[in-house]
Design a protein around this motif. Structure first.
Motif, PDB file in Angstrom:
ATOM      1  N   SER A  22      90.508 182.571  67.605  1.00 31.38           N
ATOM      2  CA  SER A  22      89.871 182.409  68.911  1.00 31.38           C
ATOM      3  C   SER A  22      89.329 180.996  69.086  1.00 31.38           C
ATOM      4  O   SER A  22      88.772 180.658  70.115  1.00 31.38           O
ATOM      5  N   GLN A  24      89.439 177.286  70.016  1.00 34.25           N
ATOM      6  CA  GLN A  24      90.292 176.513  70.903  1.00 34.25           C
ATOM      7  C   GLN A  24      90.563 175.121  70.353  1.00 34.25           C
ATOM      8  O   GLN A  24      91.636 174.583  70.532  1.00 34.25           O
ATOM      9  N   THR A  92      96.578 177.108  70.903  1.00 34.58           N
ATOM     10  CA  THR A  92      96.577 176.846  72.340  1.00 34.58           C
ATOM     11  C   THR A  92      97.965 177.149  72.874  1.00 34.58           C
ATOM     12  O   THR A  92      98.887 177.454  72.120  1.00 34.58           O
ATOM     13  N   CYS A 119      91.139 173.630  76.537  1.00 39.84           N
ATOM     14  CA  CYS A 119      92.602 173.793  76.469  1.00 39.84           C
ATOM     15  C   CYS A 119      93.341 172.548  76.956  1.00 39.84           C
ATOM     16  O   CYS A 119      94.478 172.646  77.443  1.00 39.84           O
ATOM     17  N   SER A 136      94.693 179.286  77.712  1.00 38.11           N
ATOM     18  CA  SER A 136      94.132 179.864  76.497  1.00 38.11           C
ATOM     19  C   SER A 136      95.171 180.683  75.739  1.00 38.11           C
ATOM     20  O   SER A 136      95.957 181.428  76.338  1.00 38.11           O
TER      21      SER A 136
END
Length: 395
Positions: A22, A24, A92, A119, A136
């Protein structure tokens, strides 16, 4: 092929079921050629007509040994591994066509890649800097996990050969959706691959060791067939996992997963004539070249050629009042004094282009029965329905 390929192994299989990060933020560096080759492997899966922006993107995830690239159109998914040096792990998604174009044009070999929490990815190579807005990774549809499906192995070169020898006969008629793919008919010791469009049928076989106990029949969609043809190499094996309603192919660090076509494929064994009264042995290239020449005078109203066989000759001809006529003769070995039949030359040329043999055998009973094209190896056959013999035009 890049020499990094030999290190890829089964990375894609081992990492497929790892929970997605999770985080980024992500940072890595990779060789430009490796990265470009990976993007070219996966980009064709992406449809240009997608209504979901995320399906136009490639999922980029870090692993212990590099990065994993994944694309999908919800029917077919492709995943491959690219060696990379990871500074910060993460994931990503970015527009795959645009990213591929950028990487292709970069001047230096080393590419630096960094993604922030919004992102936005920064790609740096020598004096070039690109910033691309992505989406995402949490919105990217995951590929189905490889479960405990049955499996078999087959040399990549042989599977590619089988697909070339059969895929041209896949039907494009969407009303007959079960024919819009290849049948994989899997028994304990044999894989039989079949395609038909109702006018012809192509079949190729290969001996395998199947981990399942029962006969299995699955239909691989045409898009997956074409993608598989494109990525199969000439060395090494491909491992095939049948886990209905999906099928997966793992080869040299590249993984292709496809949904299967639901439905009942026609009984192909009933289509193959059990006996033919006449056998004709013909040089494959001579037949192909003669058909090409005579076909130059075909038009939309006349898509057939007449064939007359004698003991040692074969005459191919077509006659059209609007265009003219063409005739060609080649030597053959025929066990009948004379036989006449008519076929669509385009359909007859299709298998001849894909076979890699000197001679083929055409088995025929009469001008109303299907013809069967075989090779000496006996692991390929092609059934072609005849066309109306235009006897009046011979005179």
């Amino acid at each position: 092929m890049n020499n990094h390929h030999s290190t890829r192994g089964l990375v894609s299989l081992r990492t497929l079921s790892v929970p997605r990060s999770s985080v980024q933020g992500m940072k890595f560096s990779a060789n430009r050629e490796d990265l470009l080759e990976g993007l070219l492997q996966v980009q064709n899966v992406v449809s240009t007509r997608t209504t979901l922006p995320i399906l136009g993107n490639v999922l980029i995830e870090t692993t212990e040994a590099g990065i994993q690239l994944t694309t999908t159109d919800l029917e077919v998914g492709m995943q491959c591994f690219v060696p990379a040096t990871i500074q910060d792990p993460g994931a990503t998604t970015l527009p795959v066509k645009r990213l591929t174009s950028i990487v292709r044009e970069l001047a230096e070999e080393q590419v630096e890649f960094e993604t922030d929490e919004r992102c936005v990815s920064t790609i740096t190579c020598s004096g070039s800097v690109f910033r691309i807005v992505g989406l995402s990774d949490e919105d990217f549809p995951p590929l189905p996990p490889l479960g405990s499906g049955q499996q078999f192995k087959i040399p990549q070169r042989r599977l590619r050969e089988i697909l070339k020898q059969t895929s041209y006969a896949i039907s494009t008629d969407e009303n007959r959706y079960v024919l819009n793919g290849l049948l994989f008919h899997i028994q304990s010791d044999k894989l039989t691959v079949v395609a038909t469009d109702g006018r012809r049928l192509a079949l190729a076989e290969h001996e395998i060791q199947w981990s399942g106990e029962e006969l299995t029949k699955v239909i691989l969609p045409a898009k997956a067939v074409h993608e598989l043809e494109r990525v199969l190499g000439s060395e090494g094996d491909v491992e095939v996992f049948v886990m209905a309603p999906e099928i997966a192919f793992d080869l040299d660090g590249t993984l292709l997963i496809s949904k299967l076509i639901e439905g009942q494929f026609p009984n192909f064994q009933q289509v193959v004539p059990s006996d033919s009264s006449v056998r004709v042995t013909i040089n494959r290239m001579e037949l192909l070249q003669a058909l090409r020449r005579v076909s130059l005078l075909l038009n939309d109203r006349n898509l057939s050629v007449n064939m007359t066989f004698t003991r040692d000759r074969m005459r191919i001809e077509t006659n059209s009042p609007e265009i003219g006529e063409a005739k060609d003769e080649i030597p053959v070995r025929c066990d009948a004094d004379e036989l006449k039949v008519s076929f669509n030359p385009i359909y007859l040329m299709d298998p001849l282009r894909q076979l890699d043999v000197d001679d083929v055998t055409l088995e025929i009973s009469d001008y109303t029965s299907p013809g069967v094209l075989r090779t000496n190896s006996m692991n390929f056959l092609y059934v072609l329905m005849p066309m109306r013999y235009r006897a009046a035009e011979d005179e």
